[in-house]
Design an enzyme around this catalytic site. Structure first.
Site, PDB file in Angstrom:
ATOM      1  N   HIS A  59      52.682  22.887  46.055  1.00  0.00           N
ATOM      2  CA  HIS A  59      52.028  24.093  46.585  1.00  0.00           C
ATOM      3  C   HIS A  59      51.654  23.929  48.059  1.00  0.00           C
ATOM      4  CE1 HIS A  59      50.423  25.213  42.311  1.00  0.00           C
ATOM      5  NE2 HIS A  59      51.582  25.804  42.547  1.00  0.00           N
ATOM      6  N   ASN A 114      63.482  32.094  47.145  1.00  0.00           N
ATOM      7  CA  ASN A 114      62.598  31.230  46.379  1.00  0.00           C
ATOM      8  C   ASN A 114      63.142  31.175  44.947  1.00  0.00           C
ATOM      9  OD1 ASN A 114      60.439  30.072  45.066  1.00  0.00           O
ATOM     10  ND2 ASN A 114      58.892  31.249  46.197  1.00  0.00           N
ATOM     11  N   ARG A 155      62.675  27.993  49.868  1.00  0.00           N
ATOM     12  CA  ARG A 155      61.612  27.137  49.364  1.00  0.00           C
ATOM     13  C   ARG A 155      62.282  26.009  48.583  1.00  0.00           C
ATOM     14  NH1 ARG A 155      57.539  28.083  44.406  1.00  0.00           N
ATOM     15  NH2 ARG A 155      56.125  26.402  44.909  1.00  0.00           N
ATOM     16  N   GLU A 170      53.502  32.857  50.248  1.00  0.00           N
ATOM     17  CA  GLU A 170      54.445  31.756  50.469  1.00  0.00           C
ATOM     18  C   GLU A 170      55.728  32.258  51.126  1.00  0.00           C
ATOM     19  OE1 GLU A 170      53.823  30.677  46.364  1.00  0.00           O
ATOM     20  OE2 GLU A 170      53.676  28.575  46.961  1.00  0.00           O
ATOM     21  N   ARG A 189      50.029  24.180  31.518  1.00  0.00           N
ATOM     22  CA  ARG A 189      50.079  22.731  31.779  1.00  0.00           C
ATOM     23  C   ARG A 189      48.692  22.122  31.637  1.00  0.00           C
ATOM     24  NH1 ARG A 189      53.291  23.115  37.357  1.00  0.00           N
ATOM     25  NH2 ARG A 189      53.110  25.343  36.983  1.00  0.00           N
TER      26      ARG A 189
END
Ligand code: AMP
Length: 600
Positions: free
Chosen positions: A170, A7, A81, A378, A231
């Site tokens: 996501h 990842n 990923r 994940e 963000r």
């Protein structure tokens, strides 16, 4: 099967080697702060393996070291990923030149992510030229979003030409926690309307209608939607024009919205929700407002997504904030009674999510909507998806099998007992080797004499041991008129004795009569492969014929003197019509871990 999961983030790298059988990570790499004083750890131990701050070199150096330190079985596949798969990929896919070109095409939309994802792929091709690689996309799960939620209300041609539409991110996490939630509720995901809230340093929320993502808050980029650590999430596009007219450059605005907004921008202090909550409790205005903005936006989206699906059955909280913050869950779930969603504050406060307890329910018994906290993973999800592709494409057998052997009744003897039974100075005579290294069956046999009957020609096994042990099956017990307890080999304290007759004498043992505890002999490399330890209790499935059976309470015995084989007695074998050579599949149940803890 072991899968390497990679990842690559913009300034971090995570890699895990997953044991597919136990579904756990057994070797971990984490590299953070790349370019700003890299911090790399392998299995939690800090290591410096690089001489520059250049991403590719750091990635290659740490990956090489990571694999050098792996002393387990060969890696069968690599899962990456990949953040953006564009319109082309709604599923994970085996990586080839075409897939790499598609990933590269999406770089303008995710300049921080797809380039490093590609680097990860290319470096793995160099380091592991023989191992298949699979791309698992963050956007793939959202390819089911209908056009009405995909398009922005701007010039349609421009949207298509420039790929200006909602892709969503996501996806790996949203899909994984939705599946975990459905499994926990023992329901089919295809009969549920679910809202999944991924609240980490990046945050997004997804409406999953009967198993398909139909709305998600992140859009063309990962900037839209919820308030995040740094963000901004949703904002009036007019603000950007206004800032441009005020002399802000494109770079200023990008940095403002990506790096200096969200919790950090509003609080003026921190992007960490723990500190925001503490600040808010201490009466800090900035932190209080940041918390309010965060939870208000989340509530707004939950309401909107409920409306989009015409109702909701399950709401899931996940990721750093979702799994760990009762305050955020409390504030975002208040006054949802009108939806049929009532949370239990005591359960909410006590949530402790862990590997052993990945799902916790926080709704009241009478809440129509189930409220769940689910641990996201994940890396594990990428490993599972990679395995699926590899086993479909290459028919790779991902589940190693265990040969089963049936132990007929037999006897182990001490040297002095051998001599009492077969004459002074007698040594056991080799007849044929047994499957376990060094063990053999002997020419010698004995007669076992019980109160009711006697059994003749019972084989003696060699070499001589430090204790006498007579292993019989339940049927033998009835026949002999004795009662033998189920015991692990060698644990004979408190067991009954029995009389043995040899060619030269008779011995009445004071202990040593047992019915052997079904067990698996494993070499340490097998134990690593299966993810078990000595003395674990496991289950073994045998589905070879019309009498499929699951053996529970099977003892694992690990030694470098053992070869992989499960041993059962004749009664057990006959009940399941097992013959020597039949194969079993090891199942690891929750009780394996619990029992392991007890044993420790
Ligand atoms: P993730 O990106 O999923 O690792 O989430 C990281 C974020 O989770 C951090 O920035 C923290 O704000 C948040 N977090 C972690 N632990 C807690 C906690 N106990 N309470 C509130 N927020 C937390």
């Amino acid at each position: 099967m072991h899968i390497l999961v990679i990842n690559c983030g913009s300034s971090s790298i995570k890699a895990d080697i997953f044991n597919f059988l136990t579904k756990t990570s057994v070797h971990q790499l984490s590299v953070e702060r790349i370019g700003k004083g890299t911090l790399g750890k392998i299995n939690g131990v800090e290591l410096v393996c690089h001489t520059t701050e250049e991403y590719s070199e750091i990635l290659k150096a740490y990956l090489t070291e990571f694999v050098r330190l792996w002393d387990g079985p060969k890696i069968s596949g690599i899962g990456h990923r990949v953040v953006h798969g564009g319109d082309d990929y709604s599923q994970p896919i085996l990586i080839d030149a075409e897939v790499k070109s598609a990933i590269s095409k999406m770089i303008p939309l995710v300049p921080l992510h797809n380039p490093v994802n590609l680097k990860g792929i290319e470096i793995c091709e160099e380091l592991f030229p023989d191992i298949h690689q699979v791309a698992v996309f963050d956007t793939a799960f959202h390819r089911s979003i209908p056009k009405r939620a995909q398009y922005y209300a701007i010039d349609r041609k421009l949207s298509d030409e420039k790929h200006i539409k909602r892709f969503g991110f996501h996806g790996i996490s949203h899909q994984y926690v939705a599946e975990q939630a459905a499994e926990y509720l023992k329901r089919d995901l295809r009969e549920l309307r679910m809202i999944t809230c991924h609240l980490g340093s990046g945050c997004s929320i997804t409406a999953i209608e009967y198993g398909r993502s139909i709305e998600t808050s992140m859009g063309m980029s990962a900037l839209e939607g919820l308030v995040m650590g740094t963000r901004a999430g949703d904002l009036d596009p007019g603000i950007i024009n206004y800032l441009l007219s005020e002399g802000y450059t494109k770079e200023d605005i990008s940095s403002l919205l990506n790096e200096r907004s969200g919790l950090l921008g509003v609080s003026g202090q921190t992007n960490d929700m723990r500190e925001i909550i503490k600040g808010a409790m201490d009466g800090d205005d900035g932190c209080r407002l940041a918390l309010q903005l965060f939870t208000h936006r989340l509530r707004k989206y939950i309401g909107a997504y409920t409306a989009a699906m015409g109702g909701v059955d399950v709401i899931v909280f996940t990721a750093g904030i979702g799994e760990n913050s009762p305050v955020v869950r409390h504030r975002s779930l208040q006054r949802f009674d009108y939806l049929g969603a009532i949370f239990n504050e005591d359960l909410n406060r006590d949530v402790k999510i862990s590997l052993e307890q990945p799902v916790v329910e926080i709704s009241t018994l009478n809440s129509r909507v189930k409220l769940l906290v689910v641990r996201t993973d994940e890396q594990k999800s990428i490993a599972l998806e990679t395995e699926k592709i590899l086993s479909e494409k290459f028919k790779v057998n991902t589940i190693p099998v265990i040969p089963i052997a049936i132990s007929a009744r037999h006897v182990h003897l001490r040297q002095d007992t051998v001599e009492q039974l077969f004459g002074k100075g007698h040594q056991l005579t080799f007849r044929s080797p047994l499957s376990q290294p060094g063990q053999f069956s002997c020419e010698e046999t004995v007669t076992i004499v019980g109160p009711r009957n006697r059994i003749e020609k019972v084989r003696v096994l060699g070499p001589a041991r430090t204790y006498n042990q007579v292993e019989i099956a339940r049927t033998d017990e009835f026949f002999l008129g004795v009662d033998a307890p189920i015991r692990d080999s060698g644990h004979i304290e408190g067991t009954p004795g029995i009389t043995l007759v040899g060619t030269e004498g008779t011995v009445t043992l004071s202990e040593g009569l047992i019915c052997a505890w079904r067990h698996i002999h494993m070499h340490p490399t097998d134990a690593l492969l299966f993810g078990v330890q000595d003395k674990d209790i496991v289950e073994v499935d045998v589905e070879h014929n019309d009498r499929p059976i699951t053996f529970k309470n099977v003892l694992v015995r690990v030694s470098d003197k053992f070869k992989l084989e499960m041993h059962i007695d004749t009664d057990e074998g006959n009940a399941a019509e097992i013959t020597n050579g039949t194969k079993g599949v090891l199942l690891l149940t929750g009780s394996t871990c619990k029992l392991r803890k007890k044993n420790v």
